[in-house]
Motif scaffolding. Structure first.
Motif, PDB file in Angstrom:
ATOM      1  N   LEU A   1      99.195  -0.790  68.661  1.00 59.74           N
ATOM      2  CA  LEU A   1     100.461  -0.811  69.415  1.00 59.74           C
ATOM      3  C   LEU A   1     100.893  -2.240  69.759  1.00 59.74           C
ATOM      4  O   LEU A   1     102.083  -2.547  69.793  1.00 59.74           O
ATOM      5  CB  LEU A   1     100.339   0.039  70.689  1.00 59.74           C
ATOM      6  CG  LEU A   1     100.203   1.541  70.426  1.00 59.74           C
ATOM      7  CD1 LEU A   1      99.870   2.294  71.708  1.00 59.74           C
ATOM      8  CD2 LEU A   1     101.481   2.112  69.805  1.00 59.74           C
ATOM      9  N   GLY A   2      99.916  -3.112  69.964  1.00 61.00           N
ATOM     10  CA  GLY A   2     100.240  -4.513  70.242  1.00 61.00           C
ATOM     11  C   GLY A   2     100.908  -5.180  69.040  1.00 61.00           C
ATOM     12  O   GLY A   2     101.673  -6.129  69.183  1.00 61.00           O
ATOM     13  N   ASN A   3     100.574  -4.677  67.854  1.00 62.20           N
ATOM     14  CA  ASN A   3     101.159  -5.237  66.637  1.00 62.20           C
ATOM     15  C   ASN A   3     102.230  -4.334  66.037  1.00 62.20           C
ATOM     16  O   ASN A   3     102.580  -4.468  64.867  1.00 62.20           O
ATOM     17  CB  ASN A   3     100.054  -5.474  65.594  1.00 62.20           C
ATOM     18  CG  ASN A   3      99.139  -6.595  66.014  1.00 62.20           C
ATOM     19  OD1 ASN A   3      99.553  -7.744  66.082  1.00 62.20           O
ATOM     20  ND2 ASN A   3      97.909  -6.267  66.346  1.00 62.20           N
ATOM     21  N   GLY A   4     102.729  -3.413  66.822  1.00 61.81           N
ATOM     22  CA  GLY A   4     103.724  -2.470  66.314  1.00 61.81           C
ATOM     23  C   GLY A   4     105.129  -3.033  66.399  1.00 61.81           C
ATOM     24  O   GLY A   4     105.386  -4.181  66.040  1.00 61.81           O
ATOM     25  N   SER A   5     106.044  -2.251  66.911  1.00 65.45           N
ATOM     26  CA  SER A   5     107.438  -2.685  67.011  1.00 65.45           C
ATOM     27  C   SER A   5     107.588  -3.609  68.221  1.00 65.45           C
ATOM     28  O   SER A   5     106.673  -3.746  69.034  1.00 65.45           O
ATOM     29  CB  SER A   5     108.329  -1.453  67.189  1.00 65.45           C
ATOM     30  OG  SER A   5     108.009  -0.824  68.414  1.00 65.45           O
ATOM     31  N   GLU A   6     108.761  -4.215  68.348  1.00 63.03           N
ATOM     32  CA  GLU A   6     109.035  -5.051  69.525  1.00 63.03           C
ATOM     33  C   GLU A   6     108.840  -4.229  70.792  1.00 63.03           C
ATOM     34  O   GLU A   6     108.287  -4.692  71.783  1.00 63.03           O
ATOM     35  CB  GLU A   6     110.486  -5.583  69.464  1.00 63.03           C
ATOM     36  CG  GLU A   6     110.640  -6.827  68.605  1.00 63.03           C
ATOM     37  CD  GLU A   6     109.615  -7.906  68.973  1.00 63.03           C
ATOM     38  OE1 GLU A   6     109.541  -8.267  70.162  1.00 63.03           O
ATOM     39  OE2 GLU A   6     108.879  -8.363  68.075  1.00 63.03           O
ATOM     40  N   GLU A   7     109.308  -2.977  70.736  1.00 64.21           N
ATOM     41  CA  GLU A   7     109.213  -2.129  71.937  1.00 64.21           C
ATOM     42  C   GLU A   7     107.757  -1.838  72.290  1.00 64.21           C
ATOM     43  O   GLU A   7     107.355  -1.959  73.449  1.00 64.21           O
ATOM     44  CB  GLU A   7     109.974  -0.812  71.743  1.00 64.21           C
ATOM     45  CG  GLU A   7     110.021  -0.026  73.053  1.00 64.21           C
ATOM     46  CD  GLU A   7     110.497   1.412  72.918  1.00 64.21           C
ATOM     47  OE1 GLU A   7     110.878   1.816  71.795  1.00 64.21           O
ATOM     48  OE2 GLU A   7     110.478   2.113  73.950  1.00 64.21           O
ATOM     49  N   SER A   8     106.959  -1.477  71.284  1.00 64.46           N
ATOM     50  CA  SER A   8     105.565  -1.116  71.606  1.00 64.46           C
ATOM     51  C   SER A   8     104.813  -2.341  72.126  1.00 64.46           C
ATOM     52  O   SER A   8     104.003  -2.244  73.039  1.00 64.46           O
ATOM     53  CB  SER A   8     104.867  -0.486  70.401  1.00 64.46           C
ATOM     54  OG  SER A   8     104.529  -1.444  69.427  1.00 64.46           O
ATOM     55  N   LYS A   9     105.100  -3.499  71.543  1.00 55.80           N
ATOM     56  CA  LYS A   9     104.443  -4.728  71.985  1.00 55.80           C
ATOM     57  C   LYS A   9     104.800  -5.034  73.443  1.00 55.80           C
ATOM     58  O   LYS A   9     103.925  -5.322  74.265  1.00 55.80           O
ATOM     59  CB  LYS A   9     104.893  -5.870  71.075  1.00 55.80           C
ATOM     60  CG  LYS A   9     104.135  -7.145  71.277  1.00 55.80           C
ATOM     61  CD  LYS A   9     104.619  -8.194  70.271  1.00 55.80           C
ATOM     62  CE  LYS A   9     104.258  -9.605  70.700  1.00 55.80           C
ATOM     63  NZ  LYS A   9     102.868  -9.802  71.061  1.00 55.80           N
ATOM     64  N   ALA A  10     106.099  -4.927  73.754  1.00 46.38           N
ATOM     65  CA  ALA A  10     106.556  -5.202  75.115  1.00 46.38           C
ATOM     66  C   ALA A  10     105.958  -4.208  76.107  1.00 46.38           C
ATOM     67  O   ALA A  10     105.522  -4.578  77.204  1.00 46.38           O
ATOM     68  CB  ALA A  10     108.082  -5.151  75.168  1.00 46.38           C
ATOM     69  N   ARG A  11     105.907  -2.960  75.700  1.00 47.87           N
ATOM     70  CA  ARG A  11     105.334  -1.935  76.580  1.00 47.87           C
ATOM     71  C   ARG A  11     103.850  -2.194  76.844  1.00 47.87           C
ATOM     72  O   ARG A  11     103.365  -2.026  77.970  1.00 47.87           O
ATOM     73  CB  ARG A  11     105.483  -0.555  75.942  1.00 47.87           C
ATOM     74  CG  ARG A  11     106.832   0.090  76.168  1.00 47.87           C
ATOM     75  CD  ARG A  11     106.902   1.372  75.363  1.00 47.87           C
ATOM     76  NE  ARG A  11     108.075   2.161  75.701  1.00 47.87           N
ATOM     77  CZ  ARG A  11     108.040   3.234  76.494  1.00 47.87           C
ATOM     78  NH1 ARG A  11     106.910   3.639  77.012  1.00 47.87           N
ATOM     79  NH2 ARG A  11     109.148   3.901  76.748  1.00 47.87           N
ATOM     80  N   MET A  12     103.121  -2.581  75.809  1.00 49.42           N
ATOM     81  CA  MET A  12     101.688  -2.829  75.986  1.00 49.42           C
ATOM     82  C   MET A  12     101.451  -4.044  76.887  1.00 49.42           C
ATOM     83  O   MET A  12     100.529  -4.050  77.706  1.00 49.42           O
ATOM     84  CB  MET A  12     100.986  -3.014  74.630  1.00 49.42           C
ATOM     85  CG  MET A  12     100.924  -1.753  73.790  1.00 49.42           C
ATOM     86  SD  MET A  12     100.333  -0.295  74.682  1.00 49.42           S
ATOM     87  CE  MET A  12      98.570  -0.541  74.585  1.00 49.42           C
ATOM     88  N   GLN A  13     102.301  -5.068  76.740  1.00 46.54           N
ATOM     89  CA  GLN A  13     102.157  -6.250  77.595  1.00 46.54           C
ATOM     90  C   GLN A  13     102.444  -5.885  79.056  1.00 46.54           C
ATOM     91  O   GLN A  13     101.706  -6.281  79.967  1.00 46.54           O
ATOM     92  CB  GLN A  13     103.085  -7.379  77.123  1.00 46.54           C
ATOM     93  CG  GLN A  13     102.889  -8.682  77.901  1.00 46.54           C
ATOM     94  CD  GLN A  13     101.479  -9.262  77.739  1.00 46.54           C
ATOM     95  OE1 GLN A  13     101.019  -9.512  76.626  1.00 46.54           O
ATOM     96  NE2 GLN A  13     100.765  -9.460  78.852  1.00 46.54           N
ATOM     97  N   THR A  14     103.501  -5.095  79.266  1.00 45.61           N
ATOM     98  CA  THR A  14     103.814  -4.646  80.632  1.00 45.61           C
ATOM     99  C   THR A  14     102.654  -3.821  81.200  1.00 45.61           C
ATOM    100  O   THR A  14     102.256  -4.000  82.356  1.00 45.61           O
ATOM    101  CB  THR A  14     105.103  -3.793  80.640  1.00 45.61           C
ATOM    102  OG1 THR A  14     106.116  -4.556  79.984  1.00 45.61           O
ATOM    103  CG2 THR A  14     105.544  -3.434  82.030  1.00 45.61           C
ATOM    104  N   ALA A  15     102.113  -2.940  80.370  1.00 46.04           N
ATOM    105  CA  ALA A  15     100.995  -2.096  80.833  1.00 46.04           C
ATOM    106  C   ALA A  15      99.795  -2.968  81.212  1.00 46.04           C
ATOM    107  O   ALA A  15      99.125  -2.722  82.223  1.00 46.04           O
ATOM    108  CB  ALA A  15     100.609  -1.091  79.743  1.00 46.04           C
ATOM    109  N   LEU A  16      99.533  -4.001  80.411  1.00 42.34           N
ATOM    110  CA  LEU A  16      98.412  -4.896  80.705  1.00 42.34           C
ATOM    111  C   LEU A  16      98.660  -5.644  82.022  1.00 42.34           C
ATOM    112  O   LEU A  16      97.772  -5.718  82.881  1.00 42.34           O
ATOM    113  CB  LEU A  16      98.215  -5.879  79.543  1.00 42.34           C
ATOM    114  CG  LEU A  16      97.115  -6.942  79.707  1.00 42.34           C
ATOM    115  CD1 LEU A  16      95.752  -6.292  79.969  1.00 42.34           C
ATOM    116  CD2 LEU A  16      97.027  -7.823  78.458  1.00 42.34           C
TER     117      LEU A  16
END
Lengths: 251, 161
Positions: A145-160
């Motif tokens: 997910l970290g290397n997925g779409s812009e959205e998935s990357k942004a979501r994973m960073q926010t979650a972290l």
């Protein structure tokens, strides 16, 4: 052996597993794809079973019946970290918490496999192997997910970012750190945290995510001492609802 | 009076409730048999997974079998004294899994790696051109895979340390 110190350690571990296990089970029937539904349901079953094994050891040390201890306590008597009681949120948060929690828990049991308290060492040897699969699962999804779409990357960073201070709270020092270490029961929360950092960092890098800046680190403490978010009381009431109707019922 | 060997043999007919071709003895979950006297037997078991829901049922099945051969005093206890790992499956056990359509767990050296999990041998056609879909399956002890040669999904009995 310092039984009070051992009980304190067992309670926080068992409560972490019981509560994260129940949170995992809330994905049953709701997972984004069938395999993920099965994954969270399987991990729930593992974790609640593992909690059961720890409650069993506590019972042998003189505490109540495992079911009673699991289902009859109110939130202020529970020792889980606040991290595990937070609601599942969306899949990004659930996966990130799963990643941060399971790395810590797997290492904890790895360390405890050499504990001088033999009953715990035996169970830990078993559980550390089971948790390996949980960690594999978490690693795969965080990197994907970290290397997925812009959205998935942004979501994973926010979650972290949102998870981080809660995750640090998992390593809240107990009242018996010295006793546990001097008797070779457990090497302590600080040692665990150091190993955890070393283990999660390469995966976070592989996922192209960033650990929040150290200046913002403020571990959210209190869970180990019975201070919790309002989410926990609601959860324990729901979890124990059937059991509390008739605690003497035979199942 | 029964010998321990006779008790082990008698227990060979007790099968895993989820994999009816596999006996609990071959699975390696019966860890100790003690004949404690005339018609008095003690058996120790250990779970494949800590959260295995079939455990109580399996204890009862073992006790039932001992009753069937005439043992009167029976104690069946679950312990973690000798924790299970997948290398404890006997050769016959591995064959039984295959017969049931499950890929047997590969032998491990005390460490489970992603490499060990990927490319397991397809129990249908023997190919290693397979991929792991998920490390979780219909029961705690199974993972799910797909074979690119015979184009079938299959399950593996997971290797566990």
């Amino acid at each position: 052996m310092n039984v009070t110190a051992i009980k304190d350690l067992l309670y926080k571990m068992a409560d972490d597993l019981l509560i994260i296990g129940h949170r995992n089970s809330e994905w049953t029937g709701l997972g984004p794809i069938l395999e993920e539904d099965i994954a969270f349901s399987s991990m729930a079953q593992d974790k609640i079973g593992q909690a059961g094994a720890l409650f069993e050891i506590l019972h042998e040390l003189g505490e109540g019946e495992p079911d009673t201890v699991a289902f009859m306590r109110d939130a202020n008597k529970m020792h889980c970290s606040q991290f595990v009681e937070l609601p599942n949120g969306e899949y990004d948060f659930s996966i990130m918490r799963h990643f941060l929690f399971d790395h810590a828990d797997q290492l904890r049991f790895e360390m405890l496999a050499n504990s001088s308290f033999e009953p715990l060492a035996q169970v830990a040897k078993k559980i550390k192997g089971e948790l390996k699969y949980h960690v594999f699962h978490a690693n795969t999804w965080v990197v994907k997910l970290g290397n997925g779409s812009e959205e998935s990357k942004a979501r994973m960073q926010t979650a972290l970012n949102e998870s981080w201070n809660y995750a640090l709270g998992m390593f809240e020092a107990g009242d018996f750190e010295k006793e546990l270490q001097s008797e070779n029961i457990f090497k302590g929360e600080e040692a665990l945290k150091t190993r955890w950092m070393a283990n999660i960092t390469p995966f976070i890098e592989k996922a192209n995510l960033k650990i929040p800046d150290q200046s913002t680190w403020e571990p959210i403490l209190g869970g180990r001492k019975g201070y919790h978010t309002d989410y926990l009381q609601k959860l324990v009431e729901e979890m124990g609802e059937v059991f509390r109707l008739d605690p003497t019922a035979q199942w | 009076m029964f010998t321990e060997k006779e008790i082990w043999t008698a227990l060979e007919v007790v099968k895993d409730p989820e994999i009816p071709t596999l006996s609990m003895v071959d699975m390696g979950i019966i860890t100790k048999v003690e004949v404690r006297g005339e018609s008095n037997v003690y058996v120790e078991m250990t779970p494949t997974f800590t959260g295995c829901p079939a455990l109580k049922m399996m204890e009862n099945m073992v006790a039932e079998r001992l009753k069937e051969i005439g043992i009167e005093t029976i104690e069946v206890k679950t312990t973690f004294d000798t924790p299970w790992n997948s290398n404890k499956l006997t050769e016959r056990g591995l064959l039984c899994l295959k017969k049931h359509g499950l890929a047997p767990p590969p032998k491990h050296e005390g460490e489970i790696t992603m490499e060990l999990l990927e490319h397991c041998i397809c129990p249908h056609c023997g190919s290693i051109n397979t991929e792991m879909k998920t490390p979780f399956g219909p029961t705690l002890c199974r993972s799910m895979h797909y074979c690119h040669d015979c184009l079938q999904a299959f399950e593996q009995f997971k290797p566990v340390v």
